[in-house]
Design a protein around this motif. Structure first.
Motif, PDB file in Angstrom:
ATOM      1  N   ASP A  39      19.617  32.395   4.695  1.00  0.00           N
ATOM      2  CA  ASP A  39      19.746  33.847   4.593  1.00  0.00           C
ATOM      3  C   ASP A  39      18.404  34.484   4.243  1.00  0.00           C
ATOM      4  O   ASP A  39      17.996  35.477   4.857  1.00  0.00           O
ATOM      5  CB  ASP A  39      20.800  34.211   3.553  1.00  0.00           C
ATOM      6  CG  ASP A  39      21.111  35.698   3.533  1.00  0.00           C
ATOM      7  OD1 ASP A  39      21.399  36.261   4.611  1.00  0.00           O
ATOM      8  OD2 ASP A  39      21.060  36.298   2.444  1.00  0.00           O
ATOM      9  N   LYS A  69      25.953  33.217   6.785  1.00  0.00           N
ATOM     10  CA  LYS A  69      27.313  33.676   6.459  1.00  0.00           C
ATOM     11  C   LYS A  69      28.340  32.641   6.912  1.00  0.00           C
ATOM     12  O   LYS A  69      29.318  32.372   6.216  1.00  0.00           O
ATOM     13  CB  LYS A  69      27.599  35.024   7.124  1.00  0.00           C
ATOM     14  CG  LYS A  69      26.943  36.190   6.434  1.00  0.00           C
ATOM     15  CD  LYS A  69      27.321  37.498   7.091  1.00  0.00           C
ATOM     16  CE  LYS A  69      26.572  38.648   6.463  1.00  0.00           C
ATOM     17  NZ  LYS A  69      26.901  39.931   7.074  1.00  0.00           N
ATOM     18  N   ASN A  72      28.311  29.728   4.497  1.00  0.00           N
ATOM     19  CA  ASN A  72      29.015  30.080   3.260  1.00  0.00           C
ATOM     20  C   ASN A  72      30.522  30.080   3.478  1.00  0.00           C
ATOM     21  O   ASN A  72      31.286  29.675   2.600  1.00  0.00           O
ATOM     22  CB  ASN A  72      28.547  31.431   2.726  1.00  0.00           C
ATOM     23  CG  ASN A  72      27.351  31.297   1.814  1.00  0.00           C
ATOM     24  OD1 ASN A  72      27.261  30.368   1.027  1.00  0.00           O
ATOM     25  ND2 ASN A  72      26.416  32.217   1.929  1.00  0.00           N
TER      26      ASN A  72
END
Length: 84
Positions: A39, A69, A72
């Motif tokens: 990120d 994302k 995650n």
């Protein structure tokens, strides 16, 4: 492992420490660290693209942020399934 003060009175008086397990499994933590790094890499690349006017860098940076994302989200699923 995290060092924590021992709970018994003699050990506490002597300043002894014991090691306890981390609340997050290492595999889960490693996945989250990799996602965080991706990120940051994406945000940096996107910012450089904005400053230089390079559309390719901007788009590549956004793609890296989307990948982070996704990573995650995978870690979230692993955590809920008890696989983390």
């Amino acid at each position: 492992m995290i060092a924590t003060p021992a709970l018994s009175a003699p050990a506490q008086a002597s300043g002894a420490f014991t090691l306890s397990a981390s609340p997050l499994p290492l595999a889960s933590t490693a996945g989250r660290v990799k996602a965080g790094a991706k990120d940051i890499e994406g945000k940096t690349q996107e910012s450089i693209g904005k400053v230089t006017g390079n559309k390719g860098d901007r788009l590549a940076g956004k793609a890296k942020q989307a990948e982070a994302k996704g990573r995650n989200a995978v870690e979230d699923v692993k955590g809920k399934a008890g696989m983390g």
